[in-house]
Design a protein around this motif. Structure first.
Motif, PDB file in Angstrom:
ATOM      1  N   THR A  76     -28.810  14.340  -9.423  1.00  0.00           N
ATOM      2  CA  THR A  76     -27.542  14.202  -8.698  1.00  0.00           C
ATOM      3  C   THR A  76     -27.298  12.749  -8.307  1.00  0.00           C
ATOM      4  OG1 THR A  76     -27.783  16.449  -7.839  1.00  0.00           O
ATOM      5  CG2 THR A  76     -26.228  15.015  -6.706  1.00  0.00           C
ATOM      6  N   PHE A  77     -28.341  12.055  -7.866  1.00  0.00           N
ATOM      7  CA  PHE A  77     -28.206  10.641  -7.504  1.00  0.00           C
ATOM      8  C   PHE A  77     -27.801   9.802  -8.719  1.00  0.00           C
ATOM      9  CE2 PHE A  77     -30.020   6.376  -7.210  1.00  0.00           C
ATOM     10  CZ  PHE A  77     -29.375   5.928  -6.062  1.00  0.00           C
ATOM     11  N   ILE A  78     -28.430  10.034  -9.853  1.00  0.00           N
ATOM     12  CA  ILE A  78     -28.114   9.280 -11.070  1.00  0.00           C
ATOM     13  C   ILE A  78     -26.677   9.559 -11.509  1.00  0.00           C
ATOM     14  CG2 ILE A  78     -28.652   9.054 -13.531  1.00  0.00           C
ATOM     15  CD1 ILE A  78     -31.614   9.484 -12.763  1.00  0.00           C
ATOM     16  N   GLN A  79     -26.268  10.823 -11.480  1.00  0.00           N
ATOM     17  CA  GLN A  79     -24.890  11.157 -11.850  1.00  0.00           C
ATOM     18  C   GLN A  79     -23.889  10.485 -10.907  1.00  0.00           C
ATOM     19  OE1 GLN A  79     -24.949  15.435 -11.729  1.00  0.00           O
ATOM     20  NE2 GLN A  79     -25.361  15.629 -13.936  1.00  0.00           N
ATOM     21  N   SER A  80     -24.161  10.511  -9.624  1.00  0.00           N
ATOM     22  CA  SER A  80     -23.268   9.883  -8.644  1.00  0.00           C
ATOM     23  C   SER A  80     -23.186   8.374  -8.866  1.00  0.00           C
ATOM     24  CB  SER A  80     -23.750  10.166  -7.222  1.00  0.00           C
ATOM     25  OG  SER A  80     -23.744  11.544  -6.966  1.00  0.00           O
ATOM     26  N   ALA A  81     -24.315   7.755  -9.167  1.00  0.00           N
ATOM     27  CA  ALA A  81     -24.337   6.312  -9.409  1.00  0.00           C
ATOM     28  C   ALA A  81     -23.522   5.955 -10.656  1.00  0.00           C
ATOM     29  CB  ALA A  81     -25.779   5.824  -9.552  1.00  0.00           C
ATOM     30  N   LEU A  82     -23.634   6.748 -11.706  1.00  0.00           N
ATOM     31  CA  LEU A  82     -22.868   6.498 -12.929  1.00  0.00           C
ATOM     32  C   LEU A  82     -21.371   6.682 -12.698  1.00  0.00           C
ATOM     33  CD1 LEU A  82     -25.150   8.179 -15.629  1.00  0.00           C
ATOM     34  CD2 LEU A  82     -24.745   5.728 -15.281  1.00  0.00           C
ATOM     35  N   ILE A  83     -21.004   7.715 -11.971  1.00  0.00           N
ATOM     36  CA  ILE A  83     -19.581   7.939 -11.673  1.00  0.00           C
ATOM     37  C   ILE A  83     -19.043   6.794 -10.820  1.00  0.00           C
ATOM     38  CG2 ILE A  83     -17.987   9.427 -10.384  1.00  0.00           C
ATOM     39  CD1 ILE A  83     -19.734  11.817 -11.354  1.00  0.00           C
ATOM     40  N   MET A  84     -19.792   6.354  -9.824  1.00  0.00           N
ATOM     41  CA  MET A  84     -19.367   5.250  -8.962  1.00  0.00           C
ATOM     42  C   MET A  84     -19.228   3.952  -9.768  1.00  0.00           C
ATOM     43  SD  MET A  84     -18.416   4.360  -6.006  1.00  0.00           S
ATOM     44  CE  MET A  84     -18.986   5.508  -4.812  1.00  0.00           C
ATOM     45  N   ALA A  85     -20.142   3.708 -10.679  1.00  0.00           N
ATOM     46  CA  ALA A  85     -20.059   2.509 -11.517  1.00  0.00           C
ATOM     47  C   ALA A  85     -18.817   2.552 -12.397  1.00  0.00           C
ATOM     48  CB  ALA A  85     -21.316   2.380 -12.375  1.00  0.00           C
ATOM     49  N   VAL A 135     -15.989   4.187 -11.778  1.00  0.00           N
ATOM     50  CA  VAL A 135     -14.812   4.004 -10.920  1.00  0.00           C
ATOM     51  C   VAL A 135     -14.643   2.532 -10.553  1.00  0.00           C
ATOM     52  CG1 VAL A 135     -13.878   4.516  -8.621  1.00  0.00           C
ATOM     53  CG2 VAL A 135     -14.789   6.356 -10.041  1.00  0.00           C
ATOM     54  N   LEU A 136     -15.716   1.873 -10.174  1.00  0.00           N
ATOM     55  CA  LEU A 136     -15.643   0.445  -9.829  1.00  0.00           C
ATOM     56  C   LEU A 136     -15.231  -0.401 -11.033  1.00  0.00           C
ATOM     57  CD1 LEU A 136     -18.744   0.057  -7.492  1.00  0.00           C
ATOM     58  CD2 LEU A 136     -16.326   0.029  -6.865  1.00  0.00           C
ATOM     59  N   PHE A 137     -15.750  -0.052 -12.205  1.00  0.00           N
ATOM     60  CA  PHE A 137     -15.387  -0.793 -13.417  1.00  0.00           C
ATOM     61  C   PHE A 137     -13.888  -0.682 -13.683  1.00  0.00           C
ATOM     62  CE2 PHE A 137     -14.703  -0.887 -18.019  1.00  0.00           C
ATOM     63  CZ  PHE A 137     -15.201  -2.151 -18.307  1.00  0.00           C
ATOM     64  N   ILE A 138     -13.348   0.517 -13.552  1.00  0.00           N
ATOM     65  CA  ILE A 138     -11.914   0.727 -13.783  1.00  0.00           C
ATOM     66  C   ILE A 138     -11.096  -0.019 -12.737  1.00  0.00           C
ATOM     67  CG2 ILE A 138     -10.086   2.473 -13.724  1.00  0.00           C
ATOM     68  CD1 ILE A 138     -12.171   4.395 -15.016  1.00  0.00           C
ATOM     69  N   LEU A 139     -11.495   0.061 -11.479  1.00  0.00           N
ATOM     70  CA  LEU A 139     -10.769  -0.626 -10.411  1.00  0.00           C
ATOM     71  C   LEU A 139     -10.786  -2.136 -10.595  1.00  0.00           C
ATOM     72  CD1 LEU A 139     -11.777   1.391  -7.223  1.00  0.00           C
ATOM     73  CD2 LEU A 139      -9.541   1.296  -8.332  1.00  0.00           C
ATOM     74  N   PHE A 140     -11.966  -2.705 -10.824  1.00  0.00           N
ATOM     75  CA  PHE A 140     -12.049  -4.153 -10.984  1.00  0.00           C
ATOM     76  C   PHE A 140     -11.406  -4.624 -12.275  1.00  0.00           C
ATOM     77  CE2 PHE A 140     -15.611  -3.906  -7.846  1.00  0.00           C
ATOM     78  CZ  PHE A 140     -14.983  -4.659  -6.874  1.00  0.00           C
ATOM     79  N   GLY A 141     -11.435  -3.800 -13.297  1.00  0.00           N
ATOM     80  CA  GLY A 141     -10.757  -4.153 -14.545  1.00  0.00           C
ATOM     81  C   GLY A 141      -9.270  -4.314 -14.348  1.00  0.00           C
ATOM     82  N   GLY A 142      -8.677  -3.451 -13.545  1.00  0.00           N
ATOM     83  CA  GLY A 142      -7.246  -3.549 -13.254  1.00  0.00           C
ATOM     84  C   GLY A 142      -6.923  -4.686 -12.318  1.00  0.00           C
ATOM     85  N   ILE A 143      -7.767  -4.903 -11.307  1.00  0.00           N
ATOM     86  CA  ILE A 143      -7.522  -5.957 -10.329  1.00  0.00           C
ATOM     87  C   ILE A 143      -7.685  -7.333 -10.955  1.00  0.00           C
ATOM     88  CG2 ILE A 143      -8.436  -7.014  -8.211  1.00  0.00           C
ATOM     89  CD1 ILE A 143      -9.147  -4.161  -7.301  1.00  0.00           C
ATOM     90  N   LEU A 144      -8.662  -7.482 -11.800  1.00  0.00           N
ATOM     91  CA  LEU A 144      -8.954  -8.792 -12.372  1.00  0.00           C
ATOM     92  C   LEU A 144      -8.167  -9.081 -13.644  1.00  0.00           C
ATOM     93  CD1 LEU A 144     -12.818  -8.755 -11.872  1.00  0.00           C
ATOM     94  CD2 LEU A 144     -11.092  -9.814 -10.407  1.00  0.00           C
TER      95      LEU A 144
END
Length: 137
Positions: free
Chosen positions: A16-25, A27-36
């Motif tokens: 569960t921790f690994i899955q959560s970490a991958l999902i969070m990564a 989401v952050l990649f998509i967010l920063f990709g749009g912002i930057l």
């Protein structure tokens, strides 16, 4: 029995921790990709028709990334700005390298600009931009 359940519980927590970490990564990649996402336009070249009536300017928009091709915009107008400016946009895949004057050539045939674009991962393509039939902005 209790020890087996305890091992299964620990394994479930780790998964569960690994899955959560991958999902969070992701989401952050998509967010920063749009912002930057850089929308700055860099002039690649400018040309005027043989009769001097029309002008076209070729720009690269932003910087290419591993997941995004180069965007090319062409602004074209009459030499005196009488009819406004029309825009032509196209994608060119040049890997992660910015475009240079070597990635395009521009020819004129009366009021039609013929733009040839190519990239390291994009075969040469021809785009005809006719001033009289373009939608003016």
């Amino acid at each position: 029995m209790e020890q087996q359940n305890n091992k299964k519980y620990k394994a479930l927590v780790v998964v569960t921790f690994i899955q959560s970490a991958l999902i969070m990564a992701a989401v952050l990649f998509i967010l920063f990709g749009g912002i930057l996402n850089n929308k700055t336009e860099y002039l690649l070249g400018k040309s005027q028709s043989d009769n001097g009536e029309y002008v076209i300017e070729i720009y690269e928009v932003g910087n290419p990334t591993l997941f995004r091709s180069n965007t090319v915009k062409a602004y074209y107008r009459d030499a005196n700005h009488r009819h406004g400016t029309a825009v032509f946009t196209v994608e060119v895949n040049n890997g992660t390298e910015s475009l240079t004057k070597n990635n395009f050539s521009l020819e004129w045939d009366g009021d039609t600009a013929i733009l040839y674009l190519e990239g390291s991962e994009h075969t040469r393509t021809k785009h005809e931009i006719n001033f009289d039939t373009a939608t003016k902005n």
